[in-house]
Design a protein around this motif. Structure first.
Motif, PDB file in Angstrom:
ATOM      1  N   ASP A 510      77.158   5.402 100.552  1.00  0.00           N
ATOM      2  CA  ASP A 510      76.454   5.743 101.550  1.00  0.00           C
ATOM      3  C   ASP A 510      76.982   5.748 102.672  1.00  0.00           C
ATOM      4  N   VAL A 511      77.412   6.988 103.315  1.00  0.00           N
ATOM      5  CA  VAL A 511      78.198   7.186 104.642  1.00  0.00           C
ATOM      6  C   VAL A 511      77.435   6.479 105.671  1.00  0.00           C
ATOM      7  N   LEU A 512      76.343   6.925 105.886  1.00  0.00           N
ATOM      8  CA  LEU A 512      75.695   6.398 107.081  1.00  0.00           C
ATOM      9  C   LEU A 512      75.563   4.674 107.288  1.00  0.00           C
ATOM     10  N   ARG A 513      75.165   4.317 105.967  1.00  0.00           N
ATOM     11  CA  ARG A 513      74.931   2.908 105.741  1.00  0.00           C
ATOM     12  C   ARG A 513      76.394   2.333 106.082  1.00  0.00           C
ATOM     13  N   PHE A 514      77.317   2.570 105.337  1.00  0.00           N
ATOM     14  CA  PHE A 514      78.669   2.006 105.356  1.00  0.00           C
ATOM     15  C   PHE A 514      79.138   2.096 106.738  1.00  0.00           C
ATOM     16  N   THR A 519      80.518  -0.437 112.027  1.00  0.00           N
ATOM     17  CA  THR A 519      80.262  -0.794 113.609  1.00  0.00           C
ATOM     18  C   THR A 519      79.812  -1.891 113.947  1.00  0.00           C
ATOM     19  N   ASN A 520      78.864  -2.460 113.049  1.00  0.00           N
ATOM     20  CA  ASN A 520      78.338  -3.792 113.142  1.00  0.00           C
ATOM     21  C   ASN A 520      79.726  -4.829 113.322  1.00  0.00           C
ATOM     22  N   LEU A 521      80.577  -4.754 112.475  1.00  0.00           N
ATOM     23  CA  LEU A 521      81.633  -5.532 112.355  1.00  0.00           C
ATOM     24  C   LEU A 521      82.567  -5.384 113.614  1.00  0.00           C
ATOM     25  N   LEU A 522      82.957  -4.225 113.884  1.00  0.00           N
ATOM     26  CA  LEU A 522      83.832  -3.672 115.186  1.00  0.00           C
ATOM     27  C   LEU A 522      82.948  -4.240 116.373  1.00  0.00           C
ATOM     28  N   ASP A 523      81.680  -4.089 116.555  1.00  0.00           N
ATOM     29  CA  ASP A 523      80.974  -4.396 117.852  1.00  0.00           C
ATOM     30  C   ASP A 523      80.980  -6.087 117.938  1.00  0.00           C
ATOM     31  N   ILE A 588      72.267  -7.751 108.113  1.00  0.00           N
ATOM     32  CA  ILE A 588      71.823  -6.180 107.551  1.00  0.00           C
ATOM     33  C   ILE A 588      73.048  -5.617 106.645  1.00  0.00           C
ATOM     34  N   SER A 589      74.340  -6.092 107.514  1.00  0.00           N
ATOM     35  CA  SER A 589      75.351  -5.510 107.081  1.00  0.00           C
ATOM     36  C   SER A 589      75.655  -6.241 105.702  1.00  0.00           C
ATOM     37  N   ARG A 590      75.414  -7.629 105.277  1.00  0.00           N
ATOM     38  CA  ARG A 590      75.526  -8.231 103.901  1.00  0.00           C
ATOM     39  C   ARG A 590      74.555  -7.301 103.176  1.00  0.00           C
ATOM     40  N   GLN A 591      73.268  -7.262 103.298  1.00  0.00           N
ATOM     41  CA  GLN A 591      72.244  -6.447 102.316  1.00  0.00           C
ATOM     42  C   GLN A 591      73.064  -5.255 102.156  1.00  0.00           C
ATOM     43  N   ILE A 592      73.601  -4.343 102.963  1.00  0.00           N
ATOM     44  CA  ILE A 592      74.080  -3.015 102.630  1.00  0.00           C
ATOM     45  C   ILE A 592      75.250  -3.156 101.740  1.00  0.00           C
ATOM     46  N   VAL A 593      76.232  -4.091 101.998  1.00  0.00           N
ATOM     47  CA  VAL A 593      77.448  -4.331 101.151  1.00  0.00           C
ATOM     48  C   VAL A 593      77.001  -4.674  99.713  1.00  0.00           C
ATOM     49  N   ILE A 600      80.779  -9.900 101.054  1.00  0.00           N
ATOM     50  CA  ILE A 600      81.272  -9.836 102.297  1.00  0.00           C
ATOM     51  C   ILE A 600      81.405 -11.326 102.840  1.00  0.00           C
ATOM     52  N   ALA A 601      82.597 -11.738 103.271  1.00  0.00           N
ATOM     53  CA  ALA A 601      82.459 -13.187 103.721  1.00  0.00           C
ATOM     54  C   ALA A 601      83.476 -13.207 105.032  1.00  0.00           C
ATOM     55  N   ALA A 602      83.479 -14.394 105.534  1.00  0.00           N
ATOM     56  CA  ALA A 602      83.888 -14.468 106.813  1.00  0.00           C
ATOM     57  C   ALA A 602      84.836 -15.896 106.810  1.00  0.00           C
ATOM     58  N   ASP A 603      86.229 -16.092 107.487  1.00  0.00           N
ATOM     59  CA  ASP A 603      86.806 -17.161 107.842  1.00  0.00           C
ATOM     60  C   ASP A 603      87.752 -17.107 108.888  1.00  0.00           C
TER      61      ASP A 603
END
Length: 624
Positions: A510-514, A519-523, A588-593, A600-603
């Motif tokens: 889903d282009v808009l959702r992805f 955008t959230n990750l870069l912000d 919200i990003s995790r829900q979309i992924v 999605i994970a972070a370290d």
């Protein structure tokens, strides 16, 4: 001496004779009974006279023999033989008998004179001596008392264990009736059992479910177990009795039963075939059955019908490998009372070795009260948890509303300020400054965009909670999408450099959702890299089936304790710092992924900063 219709001129002479003299009529009725007969057989003359000799003295198995010798005396005038006779106390003795036909003066009355001599002990001792030479070593090696008895009930042979057990010497017992060793109250029945056994001799095991007692010389009684074996000898059939003193065992059993009765739990002892052999009083209380109603019955009667077949299989398996099993053992078990009600139980099992084989001791505990208490505790805990959760939800919503109000107020305030500035610029017409107008318009555009994103986040949260956040997939190049998002993000910062790496990677998204996710990750990377620096966005095919997108910054990094929390709803890394936001972007990003079927994970990134990694399938998966 008493006679019937008989002169007493020879009475004194007859009473001086040592042998017993008995005068009988042709119909075998006693007419005269000497003093020696009284002493030998125990009947007084008054008791004997007028009674049939057969009823007084002749055992049933000697009746034919008695009649034969009567005929012989009647025909030839005399008969001599050795036989067995009853005493008044029921004991037997071996006697020598001489029968003579005597005619009275008129020749009409025939009398038989029985001369009886007690030769029992002498005869049986000789017999005992002969048998002892054959069996003495075997008998004395036996751990139990061994006593051999002939068909007339006399003791012929015994071992030293029998002498010690009963307190008699061998000479005292050989030739004595075996009833000497039986308490008085049992002797009548014992003679019947003995005669029945000789009629159908067979091996009989020790105990044989009889409650038996022995009688010592000093008059004390003691419980015994007796096994019987038929024995053929040159002197005729005999019975060999193995006698065991079970006084200590009875005491141990009594102590065991006392312990069972004192137990707080229901105790049920079961054989391998499932038969109940012993229960305690608590079993009667718990299950509502009387003891007699349970003994000898299958243990499955104490279980609900639906569990009986399964329990039978479990029981057979347990007896195949008996072992200690603790109370409960994490099983959900139920008992069945006599009134048909079921109740929860805990059961511990213990194997018990016995002469009848392995038994199982079951300790059964009614846990109805414990279950009810535990259920109440669970309900209280659930209520407490619900209250805590509700309070937390209220607190979270309160905090969220506060943050949301602040975040929404900031762009609105900016919009009002710069809108006012434009109005003033327009009012002053000629004094308008193009640069100031441009700045005001750009600021209005940025704050409007921020306001729009905040409102969209609130709408997304509403859709997620309602389960209505869906996807509209299409074939897209993720690398190209990443470059577009990076270009837009670069316009918001002068201190960061955003670089995109990777070749074309086409998949269904889903282009808009992805775009929203990137955008959230870069912000987020810009926000938490206050000193500027380089931000990398990398798109690559990790495997033929998976795509990996990585966003890496050189900012403040993330601690291990916060790493698993940053994707939580309303979580903000530093609420007191210069950063802003409602703590919804990463959630919200995790829900979309995850709707795309990815993770999605972070370290912490090597060399400092934070690294976010999205891994998702290269084909369409997940929500729609």
């Amino acid at each position: 001496m008493t006679t019937v219709e008989q002169p007493d001129r020879h009475r004194e002479l007859i009473d001086e004779i040592a042998d017993a003299i008995i005068l009988v009529s042709p119909s075998d009725t006693v007419l005269m009974w000497s003093r020696a007969a009284e002493q030998l057989f125990g009947y007084s003359a008054e008791e004997a006279c007028g009674v049939s000799l057969v009823d007084l003295l002749v055992p049933s198995d000697r009746l034919d023999e008695h009649q034969v010798h009567q005929r012989q005396a009647r025909e030839s005038g005399v008969a001599l033989y050795e036989t067995v006779r009853h005493r008044r106390d029921g004991s037997l003795l071996v006697v020598s008998v001489s029968v003579s036909a005597v005619k009275d003066q008129d020749g009409t009355l025939i009398h038989y004179v029985h001369s009886n001599c007690d030769v029992t002990r002498l005869t049986y001792r000789r017999e005992s001596d002969l048998l002892a030479t054959q069996f003495r070593g075997l008998l004395n090696a036996a751990p139990d008392s061994m006593i051999a008895v002939n068909r007339d009930g006399y003791i012929i042979l015994l071992n030293t264990q029998a002498e010690r057990m009963f307190g008699y010497t061998r000479n005292e017992l050989v030739g004595s009736p075996v009833e000497t060793l039986v308490p008085e109250r049992y002797r009548g029945h014992h003679r019947q059992h003995r005669n029945g056994y000789f009629a159908e001799p067979r091996q009989r095991a020790m105990g044989a479910d009889l409650d038996l007692y022995g009688l010592r010389k000093d008059g004390t009684e003691f419980p015994v177990e007796i096994s019987l074996s038929p024995l053929d000898t040159d002197s005729g059939p005999m019975t060999m009795s193995a006698i065991r003193d079970i006084t200590d065992r009875r005491r141990a059993e009594a102590r065991f039963r006392s312990l069972l009765e004192a137990a707080p739990d229901a105790i049920v002892i079961v054989k391998a075939d499932g038969t109940i052999t012993l229960v305690n009083a608590q079993t009667e209380t718990v299950f509502g059955y009387s003891r007699d109603a349970l003994l000898g019955q299958p243990v499955e009667m104490l279980l609900p019908a639906r569990l009986r077949n399964v329990h039978g299989a479990h029981r057979r398996h347990y007896f195949a490998e008996p072992r200690q099993r603790a109370m409960g053992a994490e099983l959900e078990l139920y008992g069945l009372r006599q009134d048909g009600t079921e109740f929860p139980v805990e059961i511990s099992l213990s194997p018990l070795e016995s002469e009848d084989g392995i038994l199982t001791i079951s300790a059964i505990r009614d846990v109805t009260q414990q279950k009810a208490t535990a259920q109440r505790a669970r309900l209280l805990a659930q209520e407490q948890a619900a209250r805590v959760q509700a309070e937390a939800a209220v607190k979270t919503r309160t905090e969220f509303l506060s943050v949301a109000a602040h975040e929404l107020k900031t762009p609105i305030t900016s919009l009002r300020i710069f809108a006012t500035l434009l109005i003033r610029q327009l009012d002053e017409r000629g004094a308008a400054n193009p640069d100031r107008l441009r700045l005001a318009l750009e600021t209005i555009d940025q704050q409007s965009d921020k306001l729009s994103r905040l409102i969209n986040q609130l709408l997304d949260i509403s859709r997620i909670e309602a389960g209505r956040l869906g996807l509209s997939r299409e074939r897209s190049d993720l690398t190209a999408l990443g470059r577009a998002v990076a270009t837009a993000a670069q316009t918001t910062t002068q201190r960061h450099t955003i670089s995109v790496y990777g070749g074309p990677v086409v998949t269904d998204v889903d282009v808009l959702r992805f775009e929203q996710v990137l955008t959230n990750l870069l912000d987020n990377a810009i926000k938490y890299s206050p000193d500027g620096g380089e931000i990398h966005l990398t798109v690559e095919a990790a495997t033929p089936d998976t795509t990996q997108i990585t966003v890496r910054d050189h900012g403040i990094g993330i601690s291990d304790e916060l790493r698993d929390r940053i994707f939580d709803r309303f979580f903000r890394v530093d609420e007191s710092g210069p950063t802003s936001g409602m703590g919804l972007g990463l959630f919200i990003s995790r829900q979309i992924v995850e709707l795309h079927g990815g993770e999605i994970a972070a370290d912490r990134a090597h060399g400092g900063g934070t690294r976010f990694v999205i891994t998702m399938p290269s084909h369409a998966e997940g929500g729609t």
